[in-house]
Design a protein around this motif. Structure first.
Motif, PDB file in Angstrom:
ATOM      1  N   ILE A 136      12.379   2.194  22.103  1.00  0.00           N
ATOM      2  CA  ILE A 136      10.795   2.158  21.546  1.00  0.00           C
ATOM      3  C   ILE A 136      10.231   3.527  21.012  1.00  0.00           C
ATOM      4  O   ILE A 136       9.773   3.504  20.043  1.00  0.00           O
ATOM      5  N   GLU A 137      10.527   4.501  21.932  1.00  0.00           N
ATOM      6  CA  GLU A 137       9.940   5.954  21.527  1.00  0.00           C
ATOM      7  C   GLU A 137      10.616   6.219  20.072  1.00  0.00           C
ATOM      8  O   GLU A 137       9.776   6.785  19.324  1.00  0.00           O
ATOM      9  N   LYS A 138      11.894   6.005  20.077  1.00  0.00           N
ATOM     10  CA  LYS A 138      12.635   6.707  18.901  1.00  0.00           C
ATOM     11  C   LYS A 138      12.147   5.865  17.625  1.00  0.00           C
ATOM     12  O   LYS A 138      11.860   6.312  16.611  1.00  0.00           O
ATOM     13  N   LEU A 139      11.896   4.334  17.577  1.00  0.00           N
ATOM     14  CA  LEU A 139      11.223   3.481  16.665  1.00  0.00           C
ATOM     15  C   LEU A 139       9.881   4.137  16.240  1.00  0.00           C
ATOM     16  O   LEU A 139       9.527   4.045  15.072  1.00  0.00           O
ATOM     17  N   CYS A 140       9.310   4.404  17.112  1.00  0.00           N
ATOM     18  CA  CYS A 140       7.478   4.849  17.019  1.00  0.00           C
ATOM     19  C   CYS A 140       7.828   6.283  16.423  1.00  0.00           C
ATOM     20  O   CYS A 140       6.487   6.772  15.677  1.00  0.00           O
ATOM     21  N   GLU A 141       8.892   6.916  16.475  1.00  0.00           N
ATOM     22  CA  GLU A 141       8.621   8.277  15.611  1.00  0.00           C
ATOM     23  C   GLU A 141       8.771   8.046  13.729  1.00  0.00           C
ATOM     24  O   GLU A 141       8.414   9.002  13.420  1.00  0.00           O
ATOM     25  N   LEU A 142       9.066   7.019  13.548  1.00  0.00           N
ATOM     26  CA  LEU A 142       8.924   6.748  12.383  1.00  0.00           C
ATOM     27  C   LEU A 142       7.762   6.424  11.574  1.00  0.00           C
ATOM     28  O   LEU A 142       6.817   5.807  12.281  1.00  0.00           O
ATOM     29  N   PRO A 143       7.190   6.983  10.522  1.00  0.00           N
ATOM     30  CA  PRO A 143       6.044   6.457  10.104  1.00  0.00           C
ATOM     31  C   PRO A 143       5.889   5.102   9.868  1.00  0.00           C
ATOM     32  O   PRO A 143       6.586   4.422   9.517  1.00  0.00           O
ATOM     33  N   THR A 176       0.917  -0.984  -0.085  1.00  0.00           N
ATOM     34  CA  THR A 176      -0.010   0.074  -0.038  1.00  0.00           C
ATOM     35  C   THR A 176       0.945   1.164  -0.045  1.00  0.00           C
ATOM     36  O   THR A 176       1.950   1.401   0.296  1.00  0.00           O
ATOM     37  N   ARG A 177       0.238   2.166  -0.177  1.00  0.00           N
ATOM     38  CA  ARG A 177       1.037   3.724  -0.323  1.00  0.00           C
ATOM     39  C   ARG A 177       1.603   4.134   1.157  1.00  0.00           C
ATOM     40  O   ARG A 177       2.784   4.230   1.253  1.00  0.00           O
ATOM     41  N   ALA A 178       0.990   3.690   2.002  1.00  0.00           N
ATOM     42  CA  ALA A 178       1.257   3.816   3.420  1.00  0.00           C
ATOM     43  C   ALA A 178       2.472   3.072   3.793  1.00  0.00           C
ATOM     44  O   ALA A 178       3.449   3.581   4.494  1.00  0.00           O
ATOM     45  N   ARG A 179       2.504   1.738   3.487  1.00  0.00           N
ATOM     46  CA  ARG A 179       3.418   0.890   3.838  1.00  0.00           C
ATOM     47  C   ARG A 179       4.905   1.112   2.813  1.00  0.00           C
ATOM     48  O   ARG A 179       5.913   1.205   3.405  1.00  0.00           O
ATOM     49  N   GLU A 180       4.650   1.606   1.716  1.00  0.00           N
ATOM     50  CA  GLU A 180       5.825   1.919   0.884  1.00  0.00           C
ATOM     51  C   GLU A 180       6.459   3.181   1.567  1.00  0.00           C
ATOM     52  O   GLU A 180       7.522   3.173   1.770  1.00  0.00           O
ATOM     53  N   LYS A 181       5.600   4.258   2.092  1.00  0.00           N
ATOM     54  CA  LYS A 181       6.244   5.309   2.810  1.00  0.00           C
ATOM     55  C   LYS A 181       6.919   5.035   3.853  1.00  0.00           C
ATOM     56  O   LYS A 181       7.892   5.689   4.235  1.00  0.00           O
ATOM     57  N   ALA A 182       6.252   4.028   4.845  1.00  0.00           N
ATOM     58  CA  ALA A 182       7.093   3.602   6.019  1.00  0.00           C
ATOM     59  C   ALA A 182       8.458   3.232   5.718  1.00  0.00           C
ATOM     60  O   ALA A 182       9.234   3.416   6.243  1.00  0.00           O
ATOM     61  N   LEU A 183       8.671   2.110   4.704  1.00  0.00           N
ATOM     62  CA  LEU A 183       9.795   1.841   4.388  1.00  0.00           C
ATOM     63  C   LEU A 183      10.755   2.935   3.623  1.00  0.00           C
ATOM     64  O   LEU A 183      11.969   2.725   4.076  1.00  0.00           O
TER      65      LEU A 183
END
Length: 496
Positions: free
Chosen positions: A416-423, A385-392
């Motif tokens: 955990i907080e740092k990782l969660c900052e990523l889309p 999906t576009r959202a998953r593509e943007k996340a990667l």
């Protein structure tokens, strides 16, 4: 166990009984011989007044003690360190092992960790009883000894693979630490090892080890073209500074070690490969202590009795694991594996080098894509999906532009907080990455449906909040509790 808490009487009792549970937890430096040993050394135990108990092999090296040729400190399982100790020391040790400390500059290493050199030296002294430089030097010497004994690589190749800057430094270090020339330590005169034909090393661990559970877990998540599991063997490709290779791992029956066969286009940094394999297969876990702790909970006691030695699979590479975790969100393991294979086929690099049967047996043909290849790629054709593509793409950009993106944080919660900052990365994905990639033994994705189902009773399944509360008793090993629920979802709790 650090230098401040080593109990002299307890260490000596473990030495007298050759208690394998303490292997890697301390070393015995013998004042009368100038040699240091593992607790399980078959030699006659020295008198206690001649013993100096040390928290690390590096501390013994720094004090001028020589490694024992009988118990071979270079093959003992390392002790597992937890986030309750020093997260910074853990990551420093990881980078030292992987060759990020070849210039022996503590300031450069400290800069990568975001602290001062003085602070890093103080942490090493407290946790390991030695310095970062002494740790790096000891690791090179012990790794070199391991390759001299277990492979047929030439001495020049051993020196390169162990991280020595020159053959002369290698020769001097072996002579100084063992009192012998390197060639005299090899049991055979053969010295024509070829990396394309493969070399095999032993990876020791403290039993028990549930190899079947480990290999089944990895088989279900193997990335097509990059990883393969067949007939109880795990294999994968790797790259290092443009060099390509393949490594195969299997259990050797009735021994307390795995066998790793490494193929490469040139001599690779063996220490890096060994360190990554030890993390991937969780070889340094104090599994007896973990199983005993989890057995105190009736919900897990029967599970531990049925399958002792269940470990938490790690990862070869943090970027690769994170991509795989993002692809696996809200879909089945099989579907995520399919997407991973498409990503590799589209953006991966074909393996360079002729490894003959090694590739034919495994079906491995590709190197996992680097961040630079993912950050601008059009990923919708592979089914994202576009959202998953943007996340990667966001993840790949962050890693590509910041070589310290995966550097340690002050605490697991900060990680955990740092990782969660990523889309596209939420708490479940972040805990999964911390669990397998950062090797946090207490990471716990408490909202996972599989974990909730595993504890379902006739009264229903617990809520995520209730699961989090009951798992408090499993600290600091909640990740191992989670693995048991994933692998053993149907075991009934023991009767109260």
């Amino acid at each position: 166990m650090n230098q401040q808490v080593l109990d002299r009487e307890a260490c000596y009792r473990a030495l007298l009984t050759r208690d394998a549970r303490f292997d890697g937890q301390f070393y015995t430096a013998v004042l009368s011989t100038g040699i240091y040993c593992r607790p399980i050394c078959p030699a006659r135990p020295p008198k206690i007044e001649n013993c100096l108990f040390l928290p690390s092999a590096a501390a013994a090296h720094q004090m001028g003690f020589r490694p024992c040729l009988r118990c071979r400190p270079e093959v003992n399982p390392a002790k597992q360190r937890t986030w309750a100790g020093s997260n910074l020391v853990d990551h420093a040790l990881r980078w030292i092992t992987e060759g990020a400390f070849d210039d022996d500059c503590v300031e450069h290493l400290a800069e990568r960790l975001g602290v001062s050199g003085r602070h890093l030296r103080r942490l090493f002294a407290r946790e390991l009883g030695t310095t970062p430089i002494a740790v790096a030097q000891a690791q090179r010497v012990l790794l070199a000894k391991k390759m001299i004994v277990e492979t047929t690589l030439s001495m020049t190749d051993v020196a390169i693979a162990a991280g020595f800057g020159s053959v002369r430094r290698f020769n001097d270090a072996i002579q100084r630490n063992y009192g012998r020339a390197p060639k005299t330590m090899r049991h055979t005169s053969t010295s024509n090892g070829n990396m394309t034909a493969g070399i095999t090393l032993k990876l020791p661990f403290t039993p028990p080890y549930d190899w079947e559970a480990m290999i089944d877990f990895l088989a279900g998540r193997a990335i097509p073209g990059v990883e393969a599991v067949d007939a109880g063997k795990y294999a994968r490709s790797f790259q290092w500074d443009g060099m390509h290779g393949v490594v195969e791992v299997q259990q050797e029956s009735e021994t307390n070690h795995l066998l790793a066969t490494i193929y490469a286009t040139e001599v690779p940094p063996i220490g890096m490969i060994v360190a990554r394999l030890r993390r991937l297969f969780d070889l340094d876990a104090n599994i007896g202590m973990i199983d005993a702790h989890l057995s105190a909970d009736p919900r897990l006691a029967a599970r531990v009795r049925e399958r002792p030695g269940l470990r938490v699979p790690g990862s070869w590479d943090l970027f690769e694991l994170t991509v795989r975790a993002v692809l696996g969100q809200q879909i089945s393991v099989a579907a995520a594996t399919t997407l991973s294979g498409r990503l590799v086929a589209t953006l991966g690099e074909p393996i360079k080098g002729d490894f003959g049967a090694a590739l034919e047996k495994t079906g491995i043909s590709m190197i996992f894509p680097l961040p630079a290849a993912v950050m601008t790629a059009n990923l919708t054709p592979i089914g994202l999906t576009r959202a998953r593509e943007k996340a990667l793409q966001s993840l790949a950009t962050a890693v590509h532009e910041d070589r310290l993106f995966f550097q340690p944080q002050p605490s697991p919660n900060k990680t955990i907080e740092k990782l969660c900052e990523l889309p596209g990365i939420g708490p479940w994905t972040a805990h999964y990455i911390a669990m397998r990639g950062y090797r946090d033994p207490d990471a716990f994705p408490h909202s996972d449906l599989g974990l909730l189902r595993a504890l379902e009773t006739k009264n229903g399944r617990p809520t995520p909040a209730e699961l989090l509360a009951l798992a408090e008793a499993w600290r600091p090993w909640r990740a191992y509790g989670a693995m048991r629920l994933w692998v053993q979802p149907k075991i009934l709790p023991a009767a109260r």
